[in-house]
Motif scaffolding. Sequence first.
Motif, PDB file in Angstrom:
ATOM      1  N   LEU A 167      45.535  35.383  11.325  1.00 20.48           N
ATOM      2  CA  LEU A 167      44.210  35.221  11.820  1.00 20.48           C
ATOM      3  C   LEU A 167      42.973  35.858  11.715  1.00 20.48           C
ATOM      4  N   LEU A 168      42.217  36.023  11.551  1.00 17.62           N
ATOM      5  CA  LEU A 168      40.721  36.060  11.858  1.00 17.62           C
ATOM      6  C   LEU A 168      40.644  36.585  12.920  1.00 17.62           C
ATOM      7  N   VAL A 169      40.868  38.017  13.456  1.00 18.75           N
ATOM      8  CA  VAL A 169      40.596  38.052  14.315  1.00 18.75           C
ATOM      9  C   VAL A 169      38.989  38.316  15.207  1.00 18.75           C
ATOM     10  N   GLY A 170      38.810  37.505  15.709  1.00 17.90           N
ATOM     11  CA  GLY A 170      37.050  37.444  16.604  1.00 17.90           C
ATOM     12  C   GLY A 170      35.811  36.975  15.768  1.00 17.90           C
ATOM     13  N   PHE A 171      36.940  36.662  14.024  1.00 16.15           N
ATOM     14  CA  PHE A 171      35.487  36.898  12.706  1.00 16.15           C
ATOM     15  C   PHE A 171      34.777  35.201  13.050  1.00 16.15           C
ATOM     16  N   LEU A 218      27.904  30.244   4.995  1.00 10.64           N
ATOM     17  CA  LEU A 218      28.450  30.058   3.878  1.00 10.64           C
ATOM     18  C   LEU A 218      30.103  30.338   4.547  1.00 10.64           C
ATOM     19  N   SER A 219      30.181  31.110   5.501  1.00 10.60           N
ATOM     20  CA  SER A 219      31.157  31.921   6.081  1.00 10.60           C
ATOM     21  C   SER A 219      31.878  31.349   6.247  1.00 10.60           C
ATOM     22  N   ALA A 220      30.814  30.773   7.413  1.00 15.95           N
ATOM     23  CA  ALA A 220      31.251  29.547   9.043  1.00 15.95           C
ATOM     24  C   ALA A 220      32.395  27.942   7.753  1.00 15.95           C
ATOM     25  N   HIS A 221      31.518  27.615   6.838  1.00 10.53           N
ATOM     26  CA  HIS A 221      32.210  26.901   5.912  1.00 10.53           C
ATOM     27  C   HIS A 221      33.927  27.666   5.347  1.00 10.53           C
ATOM     28  N   TYR A 222      33.878  28.466   4.392  1.00 10.05           N
ATOM     29  CA  TYR A 222      34.520  28.746   3.866  1.00 10.05           C
ATOM     30  C   TYR A 222      35.794  28.551   5.146  1.00 10.05           C
ATOM     31  N   ALA A 223      35.583  29.336   6.372  1.00  2.35           N
ATOM     32  CA  ALA A 223      36.384  29.576   7.807  1.00  2.35           C
ATOM     33  C   ALA A 223      37.090  28.421   8.413  1.00  2.35           C
ATOM     34  N   GLY A 224      36.044  27.232   8.084  1.00  2.00           N
ATOM     35  CA  GLY A 224      36.547  26.268   8.239  1.00  2.00           C
ATOM     36  C   GLY A 224      37.222  25.346   7.381  1.00  2.00           C
ATOM     37  N   VAL A 225      36.919  25.761   6.050  1.00  4.04           N
ATOM     38  CA  VAL A 225      38.311  25.571   4.902  1.00  4.04           C
ATOM     39  C   VAL A 225      39.542  26.372   5.336  1.00  4.04           C
ATOM     40  N   LEU A 246      35.978  34.079   1.342  1.00  3.03           N
ATOM     41  CA  LEU A 246      35.626  34.352   2.281  1.00  3.03           C
ATOM     42  C   LEU A 246      34.904  36.783   2.568  1.00  3.03           C
ATOM     43  N   TYR A 247      35.834  36.498   2.121  1.00  2.84           N
ATOM     44  CA  TYR A 247      36.156  38.040   1.966  1.00  2.84           C
ATOM     45  C   TYR A 247      34.409  38.841   0.460  1.00  2.84           C
ATOM     46  N   VAL A 248      34.335  37.695  -0.386  1.00  4.21           N
ATOM     47  CA  VAL A 248      33.590  37.883  -1.022  1.00  4.21           C
ATOM     48  C   VAL A 248      32.137  38.566  -0.264  1.00  4.21           C
ATOM     49  N   GLU A 249      31.906  37.224   0.614  1.00  4.02           N
ATOM     50  CA  GLU A 249      30.875  37.377   1.205  1.00  4.02           C
ATOM     51  C   GLU A 249      30.449  38.111   2.411  1.00  4.02           C
ATOM     52  N   ASN A 250      31.823  39.081   3.003  1.00  5.09           N
ATOM     53  CA  ASN A 250      32.515  40.228   3.998  1.00  5.09           C
ATOM     54  C   ASN A 250      33.620  40.929   3.443  1.00  5.09           C
ATOM     55  N   GLN A 287      33.518  44.252   4.055  1.00  5.13           N
ATOM     56  CA  GLN A 287      33.667  44.681   4.916  1.00  5.13           C
ATOM     57  C   GLN A 287      35.296  44.720   6.094  1.00  5.13           C
ATOM     58  N   ASN A 288      34.961  43.050   6.202  1.00  2.00           N
ATOM     59  CA  ASN A 288      35.680  42.757   6.980  1.00  2.00           C
ATOM     60  C   ASN A 288      37.130  42.724   6.888  1.00  2.00           C
ATOM     61  N   ASP A 289      38.326  43.474   7.286  1.00  2.00           N
ATOM     62  CA  ASP A 289      39.619  43.535   7.041  1.00  2.00           C
ATOM     63  C   ASP A 289      39.856  42.526   7.168  1.00  2.00           C
ATOM     64  N   SER A 290      40.309  41.837   8.285  1.00  2.00           N
ATOM     65  CA  SER A 290      41.033  41.124   8.881  1.00  2.00           C
ATOM     66  C   SER A 290      40.867  40.053   8.305  1.00  2.00           C
ATOM     67  N   ILE A 291      40.337  39.914   7.310  1.00  2.00           N
ATOM     68  CA  ILE A 291      39.812  38.710   6.265  1.00  2.00           C
ATOM     69  C   ILE A 291      41.258  39.348   5.132  1.00  2.00           C
ATOM     70  N   LEU A 292      40.454  40.637   4.640  1.00  2.00           N
ATOM     71  CA  LEU A 292      41.880  40.415   3.707  1.00  2.00           C
ATOM     72  C   LEU A 292      43.754  40.625   4.449  1.00  2.00           C
ATOM     73  N   TYR A 293      43.466  41.378   5.118  1.00  2.00           N
ATOM     74  CA  TYR A 293      45.183  41.519   6.264  1.00  2.00           C
ATOM     75  C   TYR A 293      45.616  39.622   5.813  1.00  2.00           C
ATOM     76  N   SER A 294      44.872  38.664   6.688  1.00  2.00           N
ATOM     77  CA  SER A 294      45.089  37.615   6.310  1.00  2.00           C
ATOM     78  C   SER A 294      45.821  37.379   4.807  1.00  2.00           C
ATOM     79  N   LEU A 295      45.146  37.372   3.831  1.00  2.00           N
ATOM     80  CA  LEU A 295      45.463  36.870   2.346  1.00  2.00           C
ATOM     81  C   LEU A 295      46.091  37.427   2.052  1.00  2.00           C
ATOM     82  N   SER A 296      46.647  39.258   2.912  1.00  2.00           N
ATOM     83  CA  SER A 296      47.685  39.837   2.361  1.00  2.00           C
ATOM     84  C   SER A 296      49.348  39.226   2.851  1.00  2.00           C
TER      85      SER A 296
END
Length: 240
Positions: free
Chosen positions: A12-16, A40-47, A67-71, A73-82
């Motif tokens: 999940l990308l919590v609340g992102f 850009l972030s909305a585009h990659y979130a949709g992908v 998404l992480y390059v654009e954001n 500081q968002n640990d939810s993105i990094l957690y989803s990647l992990s």
Amino acid sequence: MINLKSASLILLLVGFISGLHAQETPQTEGQKTMSAQQVLSAHYAGVYQMAIRYNDYGMAKNALYNLYVENPQNDSILYSLSALYLQSGQFASAAISAQDVLSMRPKHTAAMEIMAVAYENLGLKDKALDGYESLYLQTDDYQTLYKIAFLQYELGRLKESKTNIDILLGKKEAEDLEVVFDIGNQQQKEFPIKVALLNLKGLIAKDEGDKASAKKYFNEALTISPDFSFAKENLQNIDK
């Protein structure tokens, strides 16, 4: 190999995604637009969402990178990647990315679990044990302590393992929870967790040279689950 029954990791990308729209920048009264970064972030979130829907983990990971390059500081993105790395069997990448999440949020228990599981799959049992112990301090989770007891046994820390087994056996969960064992021919079966703990206690007694106690624990396990082949084999081999 023993596998604990646990809820699957949820990607999940919590609340992102909803947050992207909440961050719209007003230009004039009654008119709002999104910044180039938000577009850009909305585009990659949709992908990412589409890739997950179609089980295309490679594309999902690529979307998360962008998404992480654009954001950053968002640990939810990094957690989803992990979590994706873990599900894909890329355990080294899962451990490193989980460590990065923890550098941002030291008490992120889901990242702690990913790191511990990843290290265990890499055969780094000492690091896995450290990870599970950190997780247990935050969660007081029964199944995490169960995992700790088995890793302590595998690392030869018999006294610590035995202490934790006694703690586990004294909790009400010992009567309710089940664990999954591989029983051969690519089949698995559930057994009461108490059976696994008694069998482990028997193995510790055997390693300590106390064959009488070892037989007692193996027999107790078989009284609960007569078809628990591991206790049967351990009992048969105790004098060898």
